[in-house]
Scaffold this motif. Structure first.
Motif, PDB file in Angstrom:
ATOM      1  N   GLY A 188       0.826  -1.154  -0.071  1.00  0.00           N
ATOM      2  CA  GLY A 188       0.113  -0.006  -0.196  1.00  0.00           C
ATOM      3  C   GLY A 188       0.964   1.212  -0.030  1.00  0.00           C
ATOM      4  O   GLY A 188       0.536   2.379  -0.580  1.00  0.00           O
ATOM      5  N   ALA A 189       1.965   1.337   0.838  1.00  0.00           N
ATOM      6  CA  ALA A 189       2.777   2.452   0.672  1.00  0.00           C
ATOM      7  C   ALA A 189       3.540   2.443  -0.591  1.00  0.00           C
ATOM      8  O   ALA A 189       3.776   3.610  -1.033  1.00  0.00           O
ATOM      9  CB  ALA A 189       4.022   2.288   1.765  1.00  0.00           C
ATOM     10  N   ALA A 190       3.758   1.388  -1.396  1.00  0.00           N
ATOM     11  CA  ALA A 190       4.109   1.554  -2.673  1.00  0.00           C
ATOM     12  C   ALA A 190       3.218   2.000  -3.703  1.00  0.00           C
ATOM     13  O   ALA A 190       3.577   3.169  -4.391  1.00  0.00           O
ATOM     14  CB  ALA A 190       4.589  -0.008  -3.212  1.00  0.00           C
ATOM     15  N   VAL A 191       2.003   1.579  -3.434  1.00  0.00           N
ATOM     16  CA  VAL A 191       0.955   2.605  -4.322  1.00  0.00           C
ATOM     17  C   VAL A 191       0.874   3.879  -4.046  1.00  0.00           C
ATOM     18  O   VAL A 191       0.915   4.872  -5.078  1.00  0.00           O
ATOM     19  CB  VAL A 191      -0.346   1.842  -3.932  1.00  0.00           C
ATOM     20  CG1 VAL A 191      -1.516   2.609  -4.683  1.00  0.00           C
ATOM     21  CG2 VAL A 191      -0.334   0.225  -4.637  1.00  0.00           C
ATOM     22  N   ALA A 192       0.938   4.514  -2.731  1.00  0.00           N
ATOM     23  CA  ALA A 192       0.792   5.839  -2.412  1.00  0.00           C
ATOM     24  C   ALA A 192       2.274   6.652  -2.984  1.00  0.00           C
ATOM     25  O   ALA A 192       2.159   7.714  -3.313  1.00  0.00           O
ATOM     26  CB  ALA A 192       0.925   5.813  -0.767  1.00  0.00           C
ATOM     27  N   THR A 193       3.239   5.780  -2.941  1.00  0.00           N
ATOM     28  CA  THR A 193       4.409   6.437  -3.344  1.00  0.00           C
ATOM     29  C   THR A 193       4.445   6.633  -4.794  1.00  0.00           C
ATOM     30  O   THR A 193       4.699   7.714  -5.666  1.00  0.00           O
ATOM     31  CB  THR A 193       5.675   5.581  -3.199  1.00  0.00           C
ATOM     32  OG1 THR A 193       5.813   5.541  -1.743  1.00  0.00           O
ATOM     33  CG2 THR A 193       7.035   6.082  -3.913  1.00  0.00           C
ATOM     34  N   LEU A 194       3.759   5.572  -5.868  1.00  0.00           N
ATOM     35  CA  LEU A 194       3.674   5.716  -7.182  1.00  0.00           C
ATOM     36  C   LEU A 194       2.570   6.914  -7.323  1.00  0.00           C
ATOM     37  O   LEU A 194       2.850   7.543  -8.534  1.00  0.00           O
ATOM     38  CB  LEU A 194       3.061   4.489  -7.560  1.00  0.00           C
ATOM     39  CG  LEU A 194       4.124   3.250  -7.774  1.00  0.00           C
ATOM     40  CD1 LEU A 194       3.650   1.832  -8.012  1.00  0.00           C
ATOM     41  CD2 LEU A 194       5.065   3.567  -9.097  1.00  0.00           C
ATOM     42  N   LEU A 195       1.713   6.904  -6.700  1.00  0.00           N
ATOM     43  CA  LEU A 195       0.674   8.130  -6.837  1.00  0.00           C
ATOM     44  C   LEU A 195       1.312   9.547  -6.734  1.00  0.00           C
ATOM     45  O   LEU A 195       0.789  10.543  -7.333  1.00  0.00           O
ATOM     46  CB  LEU A 195      -0.470   7.947  -5.874  1.00  0.00           C
ATOM     47  CG  LEU A 195      -1.650   7.087  -6.086  1.00  0.00           C
ATOM     48  CD1 LEU A 195      -2.316   6.805  -4.898  1.00  0.00           C
ATOM     49  CD2 LEU A 195      -2.482   7.420  -7.236  1.00  0.00           C
ATOM     50  N   SER A 196       2.461   9.653  -6.285  1.00  0.00           N
ATOM     51  CA  SER A 196       3.019  10.878  -6.134  1.00  0.00           C
ATOM     52  C   SER A 196       4.244  11.059  -7.163  1.00  0.00           C
ATOM     53  O   SER A 196       4.649  12.081  -7.130  1.00  0.00           O
ATOM     54  CB  SER A 196       3.744  11.042  -4.617  1.00  0.00           C
ATOM     55  OG  SER A 196       4.934  10.255  -4.508  1.00  0.00           O
ATOM     56  N   MET A 197       4.428  10.078  -8.002  1.00  0.00           N
ATOM     57  CA  MET A 197       5.685  10.080  -8.924  1.00  0.00           C
ATOM     58  C   MET A 197       5.343  10.557 -10.331  1.00  0.00           C
ATOM     59  O   MET A 197       4.444   9.645 -10.730  1.00  0.00           O
ATOM     60  CB  MET A 197       6.382   8.753  -8.883  1.00  0.00           C
ATOM     61  CG  MET A 197       7.018   8.450  -7.483  1.00  0.00           C
ATOM     62  SD  MET A 197       7.280   6.594  -7.361  1.00  0.00           S
ATOM     63  CE  MET A 197       8.236   6.417  -9.112  1.00  0.00           C
ATOM     64  N   PRO A 198       5.847  11.797 -10.987  1.00  0.00           N
ATOM     65  CA  PRO A 198       5.613  12.064 -12.083  1.00  0.00           C
ATOM     66  C   PRO A 198       5.987  11.049 -13.108  1.00  0.00           C
ATOM     67  O   PRO A 198       5.355  10.747 -14.326  1.00  0.00           O
ATOM     68  CB  PRO A 198       6.581  13.457 -12.336  1.00  0.00           C
ATOM     69  CG  PRO A 198       6.508  13.749 -10.944  1.00  0.00           C
ATOM     70  CD  PRO A 198       6.786  12.571  -9.954  1.00  0.00           C
ATOM     71  N   ARG A 199       6.971  10.093 -12.932  1.00  0.00           N
ATOM     72  CA  ARG A 199       7.487   9.271 -14.020  1.00  0.00           C
ATOM     73  C   ARG A 199       6.489   8.094 -13.973  1.00  0.00           C
ATOM     74  O   ARG A 199       6.586   7.294 -14.873  1.00  0.00           O
ATOM     75  CB  ARG A 199       8.759   8.592 -13.530  1.00  0.00           C
ATOM     76  CG  ARG A 199       9.954   9.692 -13.923  1.00  0.00           C
ATOM     77  CD  ARG A 199      11.440   9.373 -13.513  1.00  0.00           C
ATOM     78  NE  ARG A 199      11.664   7.986 -14.111  1.00  0.00           N
ATOM     79  CZ  ARG A 199      12.872   7.253 -14.076  1.00  0.00           C
ATOM     80  NH1 ARG A 199      13.843   7.924 -13.123  1.00  0.00           N
ATOM     81  NH2 ARG A 199      13.088   6.185 -14.326  1.00  0.00           N
ATOM     82  N   ALA A 200       5.386   7.692 -13.018  1.00  0.00           N
ATOM     83  CA  ALA A 200       4.635   6.810 -13.249  1.00  0.00           C
ATOM     84  C   ALA A 200       3.178   7.371 -13.796  1.00  0.00           C
ATOM     85  O   ALA A 200       2.394   6.485 -14.159  1.00  0.00           O
ATOM     86  CB  ALA A 200       4.182   6.486 -11.623  1.00  0.00           C
ATOM     87  N   ALA A 201       3.352   8.501 -14.355  1.00  0.00           N
ATOM     88  CA  ALA A 201       2.138   8.972 -14.776  1.00  0.00           C
ATOM     89  C   ALA A 201       1.710   8.180 -16.267  1.00  0.00           C
ATOM     90  O   ALA A 201       2.747   7.942 -16.867  1.00  0.00           O
ATOM     91  CB  ALA A 201       2.189  10.439 -15.245  1.00  0.00           C
ATOM     92  N   GLY A 202       0.538   7.784 -16.288  1.00  0.00           N
ATOM     93  CA  GLY A 202       0.200   7.067 -17.556  1.00  0.00           C
ATOM     94  C   GLY A 202       0.147   5.692 -17.468  1.00  0.00           C
ATOM     95  O   GLY A 202      -0.482   4.700 -18.354  1.00  0.00           O
ATOM     96  N   LEU A 203       1.108   5.167 -16.437  1.00  0.00           N
ATOM     97  CA  LEU A 203       1.132   3.538 -16.316  1.00  0.00           C
ATOM     98  C   LEU A 203       0.033   2.934 -15.467  1.00  0.00           C
ATOM     99  O   LEU A 203      -0.234   1.674 -15.615  1.00  0.00           O
ATOM    100  CB  LEU A 203       2.495   3.702 -15.486  1.00  0.00           C
ATOM    101  CG  LEU A 203       3.788   3.657 -16.077  1.00  0.00           C
ATOM    102  CD1 LEU A 203       4.952   3.489 -15.591  1.00  0.00           C
ATOM    103  CD2 LEU A 203       3.933   2.878 -17.611  1.00  0.00           C
TER     104      LEU A 203
END
Length: 445
Positions: A188-203
């Protein structure tokens, strides 16, 4: 004779199998083994010739042996070099445009794997959702801040797996434009981290945070100071080449126990976590969640995540001692009728989990839930009844009340109707972004 289940990926051909009424492609590499010349490096693309069997779970990342504390499934993970792999369960192959759920396992970023019994995805596939479960580098292999190695290698693994899904999932029946990422505890912390990451946009296009944290991150200075202290204790330099001379098993032996930072390992003292580097991870995730407000989010936790673990250590605490600890944690427990030990247990649940879910909901719009069903089983590690403990919601969400270990944690009469309701809500969210209740309402299971 049934046709062979062969799918072409960007890395090569894979052969799957029929399993539990769906199709399974297990242990599919999404990157090269992160050892040898690739150790402590960013994930590297992988390819192979011929048809690769994808019939069994791939190796998990190197980790300490799990401790069977009498709760949960007694999972045993076989670690190996080829640990950057994923499992796919799907109802069909070929272009079908089905929603996709990508699962990131928990374990304090130090233990676990996609082969855990309580989060196998075949019943999501049964219900029309392609389920992908990923492995990634754990512990110091994934998160130690070495001087001449990329930071956040475990985070880079998440991105590589999601990019693989984007590029390949259509061949497995999935829609790359309808991907939900989900995880529990450290996942869940990984998901929260990905939500905050510009490089994850669109994935990904939707997200689920179960019993996770949006504040579980280290500053770069903290991370580098820890690596230097570890190197000094070992008598080596804090460099990639120096640490590469240690075997993976030897490096695992230097890690703190996963639960050393508190129940679930979700504590500021845990040195194994994403690093705020201002680039890949731009900020503590909670501070950057507003940038993902357009992505539907489902967030929640259980009501007694840490209670049973903490109560057994607090059995002898008196009322004054309990209140002093609550004051130190900065939390309030107003529920009447609790013993001092129960107040301490509830305080740790609030400190580590409940308020984290609340902070996420305050930072951006989110569908909220609370898992309240209490197992009547007496905990084998002490502390009274198991209750609505950490991890207990997993077999309900995955509709796996028949999985190994569920009976000894939930008892023989765990309500299938509750599993039906939770699983249906997660399926609905993966399909539409709406679990079935109003956005501003806390749904109680």
């Amino acid at each position: 004779m049934a046709p062979e289940l062969i799918v072409r990926t960007t890395s090569g051909l894979v052969r799957g199998k029929a399993e539990a009424g769906v199709l399974a492609f297990l242990g599919v590499p999404y990157a090269a083994p992160p050892f040898g010349e690739h150790r402590f490096a960013a994930p590297v693309p992988v390819s192979w010739d011929g048809v690769r069997p994808a019939l069994t779970h791939g190796p998990a990342a190197p980790q300490a042996p799990g401790e069977d504390i009498g709760l949960y499934a007694p999972d045993v993970f076989e670690a190996g070099a080829d640990c950057l792999n994923l499992d796919i369960r799907t109802p069909m192959i070929g272009p079908a445009g089905l929603p996709v759920l990508v699962w990131i396992h928990g374990g304090a970023f130090a233990i676990g794997g996609n082969g855990a019994a309580w989060h196998q995805g075949h019943r999501f596939a049964r219900d029309g959702v392609v389920c992908v479960a990923i492995n990634y580098r754990l512990g110091f292999e994934g998160f130690l801040a070495l001087e001449d190695a990329p930071l956040n290698r475990g985070v880079l693994d998440w991105l590589a797996a999601l990019a693989w899904v984007r590029d390949n999932i259509a061949a497995f029946g999935g829609d790359p434009g309808n991907v939900t990422i989900a995880g529990q505890s450290a996942g869940g912390a990984a998901v929260a981290t990905l939500l905050s990451m510009p490089r994850a946009a669109g994935l990904f296009h939707r997200a689920v945070v179960m019993s996770g944290s949006a504040t579980l991150a280290a500053t770069e200075q903290e991370a580098r100071d820890h690596a230097k202290a570890l190197a000094a204790r070992l008598g080596i330099d804090p460099t990639r080449s120096a640490f590469a001379r240690l075997s993976p098993a030897a490096l695992v032996a230097e890690q703190p126990p996963p639960l050393s930072g508190g129940p679930g390992g979700l504590s500021a003292s845990v040195p194994i976590k994403p690093v705020v580097d201002g680039d890949l991870v731009p900020a503590v995730p909670l501070a950057a969640l507003g940038s993902s407000a357009h992505i539907p989010l489902l967030v929640g936790c259980t009501t007694q995540e840490a209670d049973v673990f903490v109560r057994r250590f607090a059995a002898d605490v008196d009322a004054a001692g309990a209140q002093a600890l609550l004051d130190h944690l900065g939390v309030q427990v107003d529920e009447p009728g609790l013993t001092p030990a129960e107040r301490v247990g509830r305080a740790f649940t609030e400190h580590l989990f409940t308020r984290e879910a609340r902070w996420i909901r305050e930072a951006r719009p989110a569908y909220a839930y609370e898992f309240r069903w209490e197992s009547p089983v007496e905990s084998p590690v002490g502390g009274g009844r198991v209750g609505a403990v950490h991890n207990l919601d997993l077999p309900f969400v995955f509709d796996l009340l028949d999985a190994p270990g569920v009976g000894r944690t939930a008892g023989p009469a765990a309500p299938q109707a509750l599993a039906d309701a939770m699983h249906a809500a997660w399926v609905r969210f993966a399909r539409t972004g709406d679990p079935g209740w109003p956005l501003d309402h806390l749904w109680r299971f």
